[in-house]
Design a protein around this motif. Structure first.
Motif, PDB file in Angstrom:
ATOM      1  N   TYR A 186     -33.701 -48.288 -70.427  1.00  0.00           N
ATOM      2  CA  TYR A 186     -34.555 -47.122 -70.661  1.00  0.00           C
ATOM      3  C   TYR A 186     -34.378 -46.652 -72.091  1.00  0.00           C
ATOM      4  CZ  TYR A 186     -35.903 -46.661 -65.810  1.00  0.00           C
ATOM      5  OH  TYR A 186     -36.460 -46.876 -64.582  1.00  0.00           O
ATOM      6  N   CYS A 204     -33.901 -39.215 -66.405  1.00  0.00           N
ATOM      7  CA  CYS A 204     -35.337 -39.157 -66.658  1.00  0.00           C
ATOM      8  C   CYS A 204     -36.067 -38.691 -65.403  1.00  0.00           C
ATOM      9  CB  CYS A 204     -35.878 -40.535 -67.058  1.00  0.00           C
ATOM     10  SG  CYS A 204     -35.059 -41.275 -68.481  1.00  0.00           S
ATOM     11  N   PHE A 219     -38.254 -41.640 -73.366  1.00  0.00           N
ATOM     12  CA  PHE A 219     -38.772 -41.944 -72.026  1.00  0.00           C
ATOM     13  C   PHE A 219     -40.287 -41.865 -71.995  1.00  0.00           C
ATOM     14  CE2 PHE A 219     -39.767 -40.461 -67.588  1.00  0.00           C
ATOM     15  CZ  PHE A 219     -39.532 -41.686 -66.973  1.00  0.00           C
ATOM     16  N   SER A 242     -30.593 -38.480 -62.151  1.00  0.00           N
ATOM     17  CA  SER A 242     -31.167 -39.367 -63.157  1.00  0.00           C
ATOM     18  C   SER A 242     -31.326 -38.659 -64.508  1.00  0.00           C
ATOM     19  CB  SER A 242     -32.535 -39.864 -62.693  1.00  0.00           C
ATOM     20  OG  SER A 242     -32.466 -40.431 -61.398  1.00  0.00           O
ATOM     21  N   LEU A 296     -32.550 -33.882 -70.056  1.00  0.00           N
ATOM     22  CA  LEU A 296     -33.478 -34.539 -69.140  1.00  0.00           C
ATOM     23  C   LEU A 296     -34.763 -34.880 -69.881  1.00  0.00           C
ATOM     24  CD1 LEU A 296     -33.862 -35.264 -66.071  1.00  0.00           C
ATOM     25  CD2 LEU A 296     -34.989 -33.047 -65.830  1.00  0.00           C
ATOM     26  N   GLU A 297     -35.163 -36.159 -69.837  1.00  0.00           N
ATOM     27  CA  GLU A 297     -36.434 -36.600 -70.420  1.00  0.00           C
ATOM     28  C   GLU A 297     -37.502 -36.505 -69.343  1.00  0.00           C
ATOM     29  OE1 GLU A 297     -37.505 -37.866 -73.338  1.00  0.00           O
ATOM     30  OE2 GLU A 297     -35.682 -38.107 -74.509  1.00  0.00           O
ATOM     31  N   THR A 300     -33.553 -43.946 -73.090  1.00  0.00           N
ATOM     32  CA  THR A 300     -32.445 -43.019 -73.238  1.00  0.00           C
ATOM     33  C   THR A 300     -31.090 -43.699 -73.169  1.00  0.00           C
ATOM     34  OG1 THR A 300     -32.509 -42.616 -70.855  1.00  0.00           O
ATOM     35  CG2 THR A 300     -33.741 -41.096 -72.253  1.00  0.00           C
ATOM     36  N   CYS A 303     -41.871 -36.638 -68.289  1.00  0.00           N
ATOM     37  CA  CYS A 303     -43.300 -36.791 -68.544  1.00  0.00           C
ATOM     38  C   CYS A 303     -44.012 -36.908 -67.205  1.00  0.00           C
ATOM     39  CB  CYS A 303     -43.613 -37.965 -69.470  1.00  0.00           C
ATOM     40  SG  CYS A 303     -43.081 -39.542 -68.867  1.00  0.00           S
ATOM     41  N   LYS A 350     -32.086 -44.471 -62.393  1.00  0.00           N
ATOM     42  CA  LYS A 350     -32.244 -44.045 -63.784  1.00  0.00           C
ATOM     43  C   LYS A 350     -33.461 -43.150 -63.962  1.00  0.00           C
ATOM     44  CE  LYS A 350     -29.800 -47.758 -66.155  1.00  0.00           C
ATOM     45  NZ  LYS A 350     -29.853 -48.732 -67.272  1.00  0.00           N
ATOM     46  N   VAL A 351     -34.266 -43.043 -62.910  1.00  0.00           N
ATOM     47  CA  VAL A 351     -35.443 -42.181 -62.978  1.00  0.00           C
ATOM     48  C   VAL A 351     -35.614 -41.459 -61.650  1.00  0.00           C
ATOM     49  CG1 VAL A 351     -37.025 -44.018 -62.273  1.00  0.00           C
ATOM     50  CG2 VAL A 351     -37.898 -42.066 -63.546  1.00  0.00           C
TER      51      VAL A 351
END
Length: 408
Positions: free
Chosen positions: A405, A113, A328, A111, A365-366, A407, A368, A32-33
């Motif tokens: 998550y 994120c 996210f 993913s 797409l999230e 999202t 950071c 998921k990431v």
């Protein structure tokens, strides 16, 4: 390095792909990431020959840059690939020379994120970064007969601290090239040779000029040296005065400030100067948190250089990552605060790959970014706080092992 990373990822049970730009995408299970870091470094001093040493809780290198930027991110990703069943890792290539790997990415992240591990300030979750562009000016100076009675001198600036031309640009770190051309412009002289700087994204620590002068160069600053040369020079640059005045008119450093993020919104660094085969080349690195700000720096610098007789080109332009706080990012801040005690959102005046990767991804797409405490990157004084690495690993583990998550 690429072969080693591929081998390690496969040994962890990941499926691995490599694209033409040298990026590596490793995938395990149903992630998921996606964790992301670049595997190149800025080599300063004796690097890539790196002698590691630990001092007062910091990892550093003897006489060279360390490569914690972004080697610590790469190390974290390899470690987590060994322990996690559901994880995606993107190792990008050639970030330090213009985000070339990210710009050439040919693979889609699975993913929803992406967590970039290239930040260098503990306690902050980054949600925006500057875009950048190389501005290159070239000219073919005219030569004339050397003035009778003038002597040849070598004038050098050396021993300055240097620094990252984005993260540290607001610290007003002395620029060796700027100091040299300002000093020369105040003297009666004619150029024979001019050079300076180390990397396009570093504030220069040294610069050198060979000039003819009617009397010795005088300067009381300790980082200046002047040496008389015995040989005679027959020709000098006819338009020396125009070249020096053009470079003196350039304004080094911060050009705008973002009050909300407390970082520069625009800046520019005079990075490199070279003179070979009758051509003078000067290179600047401009950064801005918006495309409008970057365009303004391009126009201003182009106008100045053209007035001085230079032709101008732009190279390796990268997109800014406009600050955005999504679900996210809120999740990452929550997990970071649980380990750090507190966390805050921030932007960075440097070229993280997040903006480019967002533009390359077809699906939403999230994104950071966070990372351990790294000081003086791109210099021989680079060091990384070891305890902060362990804290960031704990944060990342909490993120990748979450059941839900923001999202979802």
């Amino acid at each position: 390095m690429r072969a080693h990373l591929v081998q390690e990822a496969k040994a962890c049970g990941a499926s691995v792909r490599v694209d033409k730009a040298g990026n590596i995408l490793a995938q395990k299970g149903s992630p998921k990431v996606c964790l992301q870091a670049h595997y190149d470094m800025v080599c300063m001093g004796s690097a890539p020959r790196i002698l590691l040493q630990e001092e007062a809780g910091y990892l550093c290198a003897k006489g060279s840059s360390l490569g914690a930027d972004n080697g610590m991110g790469v190390a974290m990703m390899l470690s987590l690939l060994h322990t996690q069943d559901h994880l995606e890792c993107l190792f990008t290539n050639n970030e330090e020379v213009g985000l070339l790997g990210a710009n050439g990415l040919e693979m889609q992240i699975q993913s929803p994120c992406l967590l970039n591990l290239d930040s260098e300030e503990e306690g902050k979750v980054f949600v925006g970064c500057a875009g950048g562009v190389d501005i290159i000016g070239t000219c073919s100076p005219e030569f004339t007969k050397a003035p009778a009675g003038w002597a040849l001198y070598e004038i050098c600036v050396s021993g300055l601290r240097g620094g990252h031309s984005g993260i540290q640009i607001h610290e007003n770190i002395p620029n060796a090239i700027v100091l040299l051309v300002h000093a020369l412009a105040e003297q009666e002289c004619a150029l024979v040779h001019l050079e300076g700087g180390e990397r396009i994204n570093s504030i220069p620590t040294a610069a050198r000029a060979v000039v003819m002068m009617p009397k010795p160069f005088t300067c009381k600053e300790p980082f200046f040296t002047c040496k008389a040369l015995a040989q005679r020079c027959e020709k000098v640059v006819a338009n020396s005065d125009t070249i020096l005045k053009t470079l003196c008119a350039f304004s080094q450093g911060v050009r705008g400030w973002d009050v909300a993020l407390a970082i520069p919104s625009q800046s520019i660094n005079l990075s490199l100067l070279s003179f070979s085969e009758g051509s003078l080349r000067v290179e600047f690195f401009a950064r801005a948190m918006s495309t409008e700000g970057l365009d303004a720096l391009k126009k201003e610098t182009k106008a100045l250089l053209e007035l001085g007789g230079f032709s101008v080109a732009f190279k390796d332009e990268t997109l800014p990552w406009n600050p955005h706080i999504g679900p996210f990012a809120l999740l990452v801040k929550e997990e970071a605060a649980a380990v750090w005690g507190k966390a805050e959102f921030a932007g960075i005046h440097a070229g993280l790959e997040c903006g480019v990767l967002l533009s390359k991804h077809d699906a939403p797409l999230e994104v950071c970014s966070l990372g351990p405490q790294i000081e003086a990157p791109h210099t021989v004084k680079e060091r990384c706080l070891v305890a902060s690495v362990h804290r960031v690993v704990e944060i990342v583990e909490r993120i990748v092992t979450r059941k839900t998550y923001g999202t979802d």
